[in-house]
Design an enzyme around this catalytic site. Structure first.
Site, PDB file in Angstrom:
ATOM      1  N   ASP A 132       0.880  -1.169   0.000  1.00 29.83           N
ATOM      2  CA  ASP A 132       0.000   0.000   0.000  1.00 29.83           C
ATOM      3  C   ASP A 132       0.914   1.214   0.000  1.00 29.83           C
ATOM      4  O   ASP A 132       1.474   1.582   1.030  1.00 29.83           O
ATOM      5  CB  ASP A 132      -0.897  -0.014   1.242  1.00 29.83           C
ATOM      6  N   HIS A 133       1.087   1.842  -1.176  1.00 26.34           N
ATOM      7  CA  HIS A 133       2.043   2.944  -1.270  1.00 26.34           C
ATOM      8  C   HIS A 133       1.687   4.098  -0.338  1.00 26.34           C
ATOM      9  O   HIS A 133       2.537   4.902   0.022  1.00 26.34           O
ATOM     10  CB  HIS A 133       2.136   3.446  -2.719  1.00 26.34           C
ATOM     11  N   HIS A 141      -6.535   2.197   1.652  1.00 23.87           N
ATOM     12  CA  HIS A 141      -5.784   3.332   2.187  1.00 23.87           C
ATOM     13  C   HIS A 141      -6.411   3.915   3.451  1.00 23.87           C
ATOM     14  O   HIS A 141      -5.760   4.036   4.492  1.00 23.87           O
ATOM     15  CB  HIS A 141      -5.698   4.451   1.146  1.00 23.87           C
TER      16      HIS A 141
END
Length: 509
Positions: A192-193, A255
């Site tokens: 998950d950037h 996110h």
């Protein structure tokens, strides 16, 4: 430009071979290659490594090196040192092949063996699946068939997969079953950037590294929490993907719920690995899935129409490329969630996210309970906002704490005063893609910032009932907000029912 490490670590990663599936795609050239180069420039890349790109495009080692040299010049986030890049380039290789063809993986196995022999590399291999989700299970299955996922003689084999981790709860469970048939959970790194952003990581340091905040981080002192992820951009060239996804799948399920769990979790026994992930899962499990009537009362969906962004006319969602002209896909969501545990009972967590909104901003707002200001006069109590803490994730990373102070003068005149910290106060820092920390952590086996499957499952259990209700009850008012606004009016009504309002910080100060 500063050369301080991005990760806080000083030791380089383990010597390894990095295999990137989807090597000719946008993610690779815009994010992965610049991130790997940044790690090399910061001395966090292992001194001994190799990179093998795999894609369907016809090419070879030399042509691929020419291509990535052009790409790095265009997309690097720091000046490219010729000597460093020359070393990176000559350690880069390419295989052309179809991911559905078993021969591709036989060629890959032979290529890895040749590269390891050439550079005297150990058996460590990192596989990055920068491909469509439909290929995740197929690629892992083929890697297993040719023996590339087998760990022997102290070597590791790790697989990074990008979101989405399924389209709903059932498909997420099916994907996990397919993956774990061929590799162990400890080998899967669900990236998950968003968790690679400095300010997101700083949430834990802020909470657990400052004794002044943790004692008041609970329902006794905090009245509400808001998390906003707002974008000015529309769907751009992702209309085909987005129209089958929507903002809940694209942003909330992964996110936003991950950030929420960092804000709400209990102190972990350590700051790495499963200690943190255990506490994050407990938060998600404490968010009870809503019943149908609760979904109607506590969620708002929206879809943008035409409007103005920075003075320019932009089209509505239904006229974007590759979008169904009668689309029912949501581009905005607002909802109220409850974390039903001892720390957070009765504290509402308001979350919202959307495209074509009034500003590009991501922020976390902690609203504290009102102090008894009546002793200073009723007008003061009515006109002074309660204290609030704002964690700015993007575009300008920093933290703001609003306090109350008396203005100079003979009378009692109280004002809100912001105490502000900006990451720019640390001086010039290295421009990053957001992937550096995550790639480095995978190379050293630190799983803290990666999703474990139980957290994926828990997050889908929260959003799946919402998506089911929305699927059954089509929206009749789409588009219901103009581009360049803060979303549909119903989102304001949602939060106003409990006496609160959305904070457009620093825009409404």
């Amino acid at each position: 430009m500063s050369d301080q490490p991005l990760t806080g670590h000083e030791c380089p990663g383990d010597p390894c071979t990095i295999v990137i599936f989807g090597a000719s795609g946008d993610l690779t050239k815009r994010k992965l290659l610049p991130a790997l180069y940044n790690l090399k420039a910061l001395k966090l890349m292992p001194e001994n490594f190799a990179v093998i790109g795999v894609a369907v495009s016809d090419s070879n080692d030399e042509l691929y090196r020419t291509k990535i040299t052009a790409d790095i010049k265009e997309f690097a986030t720091r000046p490219v040192d010729d000597k460093d890049w020359e070393d990176f380039s000559r350690r880069s290789y390419y295989i052309a092949g179809d991911f559905n063809n078993p021969e591709t993986f036989k060629h890959l196995s032979a290529k890895i063996a040749d590269v390891q022999k050439t550079w005297n590399l150990p058996g460590n291999v990192l596989f990055y699946l920068a491909v469509a989700p439909s290929f995740f299970a197929k690629v892992v299955e083929q890697l297993d068939i040719v023996g590339l996922t087998t760990e022997t003689a102290g070597s590791w084999r790790r697989v990074i997969i990008e979101k989405p981790f399924g389209h709903d709860l059932a498909s997420a469970r099916e994907l996990n079953a397919d993956l774990t048939t061929h590799i162990a959970e400890r080998q899967i790194y669900r990236i998950d950037h968003y968790l690679g952003k400095e300010t997101v990581q700083n949430i834990m340091v802020f909470r657990f590294g400052n004794s002044v905040f943790e004692p008041i981080w609970n329902r006794r002192y905090i009245e509400y929490v808001q998390i906003t992820v707002a974008e000015e951009l529309g769907v751009e060239l992702r209309g085909g993907y987005y129209d089958h996804s929507g903002v809940v799948r694209d942003m909330v399920q992964n996110h936003i719920l991950s950030v929420l769990s960092l804000v709400a979790m209990e102190p972990p026994s350590s700051i790495s690995g499963d200690s943190v992930r255990n506490e994050k899962v407990k938060v998600l499990e404490a968010i009870r899935p809503m019943e149908p009537e609760e979904i109607l009362a506590n969620t708002v969906r929206g879809q943008y129409g035409a409007g103005l962004i920075n003075g320019k006319h932009v089209p509505g969602y239904r006229t974007e490329a590759d979008v169904n002209p009668d689309s029912n896909t949501e581009t905005f969501v607002a909802m109220k969630l409850q974390v039903e545990n001892w720390r957070w009972a009765e504290v509402p967590f308001y979350i919202r996210s959307g495209k074509r909104l009034a500003a590009h901003t991501t922020q976390i707002v902690i609203g504290f309970r009102r102090a008894p200001l009546l002793l200073f006069g009723k007008n003061i109590e009515n006109n002074i906002m309660p204290n609030r803490l704002v964690i700015h994730v993007q575009p300008d990373e920093g933290i703001t704490l609003d306090i109350h102070a008396k203005r100079p003068g003979p009378s009692i005149n109280i004002a809100n005063v912001p105490l502000e910290f900006s990451y720019s106060d640390f001086g010039e820092h290295t421009a990053a893609t957001g992937y550096e920390t995550l790639l480095y952590d995978c190379m050293i086996g630190d799983t803290t910032l990666f999703h474990r499957y139980d957290s994926v499952d828990a997050s889908w259990r929260i959003v799946n009932p919402i998506l089911d209700i929305w699927q059954a009850l089509k929206a009749r008012d789409f588009p219901n907000y103009a581009a360049g606004t803060w979303g549909p009016e119903a989102a304001d009504h949602l939060i106003e029912k409990t006496g609160h309002k959305w904070h457009h910080y620093l825009l409404d100060r």
